[in-house]
Design an enzyme around this catalytic site. Structure first.
Site, PDB file in Angstrom:
ATOM      1  N   SER A  11       1.076  -1.369   0.163  1.00 44.99           N
ATOM      2  CA  SER A  11      -0.355   0.074   0.244  1.00 44.99           C
ATOM      3  C   SER A  11       0.639   1.406  -0.085  1.00 44.99           C
ATOM      4  O   SER A  11       1.817   0.766  -0.024  1.00 44.99           O
ATOM      5  CB  SER A  11      -0.660  -0.231   1.325  1.00 44.99           C
ATOM      6  N   GLU A  13       1.582   6.186   0.368  1.00 41.91           N
ATOM      7  CA  GLU A  13       0.841   6.851   0.698  1.00 41.91           C
ATOM      8  C   GLU A  13       0.908   8.244   0.591  1.00 41.91           C
ATOM      9  O   GLU A  13       1.610   8.870   0.279  1.00 41.91           O
ATOM     10  CB  GLU A  13       1.186   7.032   2.650  1.00 41.91           C
ATOM     11  N   ASP A 104      -0.684  15.720  15.557  1.00 42.42           N
ATOM     12  CA  ASP A 104      -0.227  16.786  16.417  1.00 42.42           C
ATOM     13  C   ASP A 104      -0.909  18.572  16.329  1.00 42.42           C
ATOM     14  O   ASP A 104      -0.666  18.677  15.947  1.00 42.42           O
ATOM     15  CB  ASP A 104       1.419  17.125  15.740  1.00 42.42           C
ATOM     16  N   PHE A 211      13.761  14.650   9.170  1.00 37.75           N
ATOM     17  CA  PHE A 211      12.745  14.255   9.700  1.00 37.75           C
ATOM     18  C   PHE A 211      12.776  12.568  10.415  1.00 37.75           C
ATOM     19  O   PHE A 211      11.813  13.022  11.419  1.00 37.75           O
ATOM     20  CB  PHE A 211      12.133  13.469   7.599  1.00 37.75           C
ATOM     21  N   HIS A 261       3.772  -0.965   3.502  1.00 29.15           N
ATOM     22  CA  HIS A 261       2.935  -0.168   3.597  1.00 29.15           C
ATOM     23  C   HIS A 261       4.496   1.278   3.392  1.00 29.15           C
ATOM     24  O   HIS A 261       4.871   1.758   4.045  1.00 29.15           O
ATOM     25  CB  HIS A 261       2.480   0.871   4.564  1.00 29.15           C
TER      26      HIS A 261
END
Length: 280
Positions: A11, A13, A104, A211, A261
């Site tokens: 999958s 994103e 967040d 990140f 994913h």
């Protein structure tokens, strides 16, 4: 999983683009990845719902591929009435899957909202919509950055799963043992739903390092040293990244992971290079 889907259970994103050029590019990426017959696409959601409108637009665009599309839904900064309306809109648009997150707190936001944690959001969605949605939640194999320790974090994770989640998608990581350890601990707490590893391709070391530091994902020292050694050689970084991430994915699948994913960053080529290296 239908026979039409990818045999490895992949999958992808996406994030909502904020320019016309970004939207045009995403449609091309969507089509390239849809050709691999993924289980689903997911679409991220900004802090405090800051990209809510763009998320909905992106969900519509992505779902035109015919692939089931799961919008992210965040409870921080959202009131129940707002969430209720959004769930109704998604139902009307044929959305059948969600990724339920705490989210967040953006700077300057005065109210945390009526729901504080992801397990409360999962309970709310179930109360409002029954079994209409397949719900995924987040998992953190190396512990959530704000958790006091891994065991406490896994207790919180189990609470989310038992609130009515169908599966979990992990934060990305580069150490397979972290994933397998997390799964073992979750199973010991009675979690039996699928826990799908989240995978981040490596294309830019500077961005990846920044990140990773922000979200608590560990880059092993040997990987950092190798990537630092390539300097600005983007081709060498991409080649090394493909090899490392492909090896990680194969280890996860061989060890029983129920799928993969991919965090695409709205790019298809780095992800497809990894997918094409994998065997079922």
């Amino acid at each position: 999983m239908s026979s039409q889907q990818h045999p490895l259970g992949i999958s992808f994103e996406f994030f909502p683009p904020n320019t016309d050029a970004g939207r045009d590019k995403l449609m091309l990426v969507r089509d390239e990845l849809a050709a691999r017959n993924p289980r689903f696409f997911s679409v991220t959601y900004g802090a405090g719902g800051s990209t809510q409108a763009r998320t909905r637009d992106t969900v519509r665009t992505v779902s035109q591929s015919g692939v089931q599309t799961a919008p992210h839904l965040s409870c921080i900064g959202s009131e129940k009435a707002q969430l209720r309306d959004l769930l109704a809109q998604y139902r009307e648009e044929g959305v059948k899957s969600l990724v339920a997150l705490r989210g967040d707190m953006p700077s300057g936001m005065a109210s945390i909202g009526e729901l504080r944690y992801a397990n409360e959001l999962v309970e709310f969605v179930r109360h409002e919509t029954g079994d209409h949605f397949d719900i995924a939640v987040a998992a953190y194999p190396e512990s959530h950055p704000q958790a006091p320790n891994l065991d406490k974090d896994i207790e919180n994770f189990a609470r989310k799963m038992k609130a009515g989640a169908n599966m979990a998608i992990t934060q990305y990581f580069f150490t397979a043992e972290a994933y397998f350890n997390f799964v073992d601990k979750a199973r010991a707490l009675g979690v039996d739903q699928p826990i799908i590893p989240g995978i981040m391709p490596i294309t830019n070391y500077t961005k990846l390092s920044r990140f990773s530091d922000a979200c608590g994902a560990e880059i092993p020292r040997w990987m950092r040293k190798q990537l630092e050694g390539y300097g600005d050689d983007s081709d060498a970084i991409a080649k090394f990244g493909t090899e490392v991430v492909s090896h990680l994915c194969q280890r996860l699948l061989d060890g029983g992971a129920p799928g993969l994913h991919f965090y695409t960053l709205n790019q298809s080529a780095p992800v497809l290079k990894v997918v094409d290296n994998l065997v079922g």
